[in-house]
Design a protein around this motif. Structure first.
Motif, PDB file in Angstrom:
ATOM      1  N   LEU A  21      47.139  42.748  38.747  1.00  0.00           N
ATOM      2  CA  LEU A  21      46.788  41.667  37.822  1.00  0.00           C
ATOM      3  C   LEU A  21      47.516  40.372  38.181  1.00  0.00           C
ATOM      4  O   LEU A  21      46.907  39.300  38.172  1.00  0.00           O
ATOM      5  CB  LEU A  21      47.096  42.076  36.384  1.00  0.00           C
ATOM      6  CG  LEU A  21      46.204  43.161  35.788  1.00  0.00           C
ATOM      7  CD1 LEU A  21      46.715  43.568  34.406  1.00  0.00           C
ATOM      8  CD2 LEU A  21      44.761  42.697  35.718  1.00  0.00           C
ATOM      9  N   ALA A  22      48.801  40.475  38.499  1.00  0.00           N
ATOM     10  CA  ALA A  22      49.568  39.282  38.879  1.00  0.00           C
ATOM     11  C   ALA A  22      49.032  38.684  40.172  1.00  0.00           C
ATOM     12  O   ALA A  22      48.857  37.462  40.279  1.00  0.00           O
ATOM     13  CB  ALA A  22      51.043  39.638  39.027  1.00  0.00           C
ATOM     14  N   ALA A  23      48.735  39.530  41.134  1.00  0.00           N
ATOM     15  CA  ALA A  23      48.210  39.045  42.412  1.00  0.00           C
ATOM     16  C   ALA A  23      46.836  38.407  42.230  1.00  0.00           C
ATOM     17  O   ALA A  23      46.541  37.364  42.837  1.00  0.00           O
ATOM     18  CB  ALA A  23      48.143  40.190  43.416  1.00  0.00           C
ATOM     19  N   SER A  24      45.995  39.007  41.391  1.00  0.00           N
ATOM     20  CA  SER A  24      44.661  38.439  41.176  1.00  0.00           C
ATOM     21  C   SER A  24      44.755  37.072  40.496  1.00  0.00           C
ATOM     22  O   SER A  24      43.954  36.174  40.778  1.00  0.00           O
ATOM     23  CB  SER A  24      43.777  39.391  40.374  1.00  0.00           C
ATOM     24  OG  SER A  24      44.270  39.563  39.063  1.00  0.00           O
ATOM     25  N   LEU A  25      45.720  36.904  39.620  1.00  0.00           N
ATOM     26  CA  LEU A  25      45.928  35.603  38.980  1.00  0.00           C
ATOM     27  C   LEU A  25      46.364  34.564  40.019  1.00  0.00           C
ATOM     28  O   LEU A  25      45.870  33.432  40.019  1.00  0.00           O
ATOM     29  CB  LEU A  25      46.969  35.726  37.864  1.00  0.00           C
ATOM     30  CG  LEU A  25      47.251  34.478  37.044  1.00  0.00           C
ATOM     31  CD1 LEU A  25      45.991  33.984  36.347  1.00  0.00           C
ATOM     32  CD2 LEU A  25      48.340  34.768  36.027  1.00  0.00           C
ATOM     33  N   CYS A  26      47.252  34.966  40.925  1.00  0.00           N
ATOM     34  CA  CYS A  26      47.683  34.057  42.004  1.00  0.00           C
ATOM     35  C   CYS A  26      46.501  33.654  42.882  1.00  0.00           C
ATOM     36  O   CYS A  26      46.321  32.477  43.189  1.00  0.00           O
ATOM     37  CB  CYS A  26      48.756  34.718  42.869  1.00  0.00           C
ATOM     38  SG  CYS A  26      50.340  34.891  42.079  1.00  0.00           S
ATOM     39  N   SER A  33      42.479  25.301  45.179  1.00  0.00           N
ATOM     40  CA  SER A  33      43.076  24.264  46.032  1.00  0.00           C
ATOM     41  C   SER A  33      42.633  24.453  47.480  1.00  0.00           C
ATOM     42  O   SER A  33      42.355  25.573  47.919  1.00  0.00           O
ATOM     43  CB  SER A  33      44.604  24.321  45.955  1.00  0.00           C
ATOM     44  OG  SER A  33      45.090  25.432  46.682  1.00  0.00           O
ATOM     45  N   ALA A  34      42.603  23.371  48.219  1.00  0.00           N
ATOM     46  CA  ALA A  34      42.185  23.428  49.624  1.00  0.00           C
ATOM     47  C   ALA A  34      43.123  24.308  50.439  1.00  0.00           C
ATOM     48  O   ALA A  34      42.669  25.117  51.264  1.00  0.00           O
ATOM     49  CB  ALA A  34      42.118  22.021  50.203  1.00  0.00           C
ATOM     50  N   LEU A  72      35.962  29.797  44.850  1.00  0.00           N
ATOM     51  CA  LEU A  72      35.793  29.697  46.300  1.00  0.00           C
ATOM     52  C   LEU A  72      34.380  29.279  46.684  1.00  0.00           C
ATOM     53  O   LEU A  72      34.189  28.368  47.484  1.00  0.00           O
ATOM     54  CB  LEU A  72      36.111  31.039  46.965  1.00  0.00           C
ATOM     55  CG  LEU A  72      37.575  31.393  47.140  1.00  0.00           C
ATOM     56  CD1 LEU A  72      37.710  32.850  47.545  1.00  0.00           C
ATOM     57  CD2 LEU A  72      38.215  30.481  48.176  1.00  0.00           C
ATOM     58  N   SER A  73      33.402  29.951  46.122  1.00  0.00           N
ATOM     59  CA  SER A  73      32.013  29.678  46.512  1.00  0.00           C
ATOM     60  C   SER A  73      31.550  28.305  46.038  1.00  0.00           C
ATOM     61  O   SER A  73      30.735  27.660  46.693  1.00  0.00           O
ATOM     62  CB  SER A  73      31.082  30.773  45.984  1.00  0.00           C
ATOM     63  OG  SER A  73      31.083  30.806  44.575  1.00  0.00           O
TER      64      SER A  73
END
Length: 133
Positions: A21-26, A33-34, A72-73
């Motif tokens: 969950l923490a990684a998915s939020l990151c 951002s670019a 992203l898309s």
């Protein structure tokens, strides 16, 4: 960012739910951002990991992964092209069907789970619409 992003990807792929969950939020935040988009696209396993995170067994994780894919898309032509790759696109379609199936055949969900599932489906639907453009 490159070294730190490897750790984030490991968290997204691990078996521990709080780390995922923490990684998915990151990853979701980076997708706006670019530099974050570049970091995600520079890792061949990043998009497949996000798509695997769309699994209906964890709708909180799925909503974050869906939001990352949507960002992203919608914001990055390179990501859009990468998502259109045949294997990635077919995995995305499978994930969309699994989420849809959960809405139809799963036992009643809590209001929070239902909202997360709806948000996940909305994000995946938006990604699919962007990819059809």
């Amino acid at each position: 960012l490159p070294e730190a992003f490897n750790a984030v990807l490991e968290g997204l792929e691990c078996r521990t739910q709080p780390a995922r969950l923490a990684a998915s939020l990151c990853v979701r935040n980076l997708a706006f951002s670019a530099d974050g988009q570049a970091a995600i696209l520079a890792r061949p396993r990043a998009l497949p990991a996000l798509i695997r995170a769309l699994h209906p067994s964890d709708v909180e994780l799925a909503v974050r992964a869906g939001a990352a894919l949507w960002a992203l898309s919608g914001r990055c032509e390179r990501a859009k092209a990468a998502l259109k790759a045949t294997d990635i696109l077919s995995e995305l379609r499978v994930a969309e069907r699994a989420l849809t199936a959960k809405t139809m055949v799963a036992p009643p969900l809590s209001a929070t789970e239902r909202t997360a599932l709806d948000d996940s489906l909305r994000a995946v639907g938006a990604v699919m619409a962007i990819l059809r453009e």
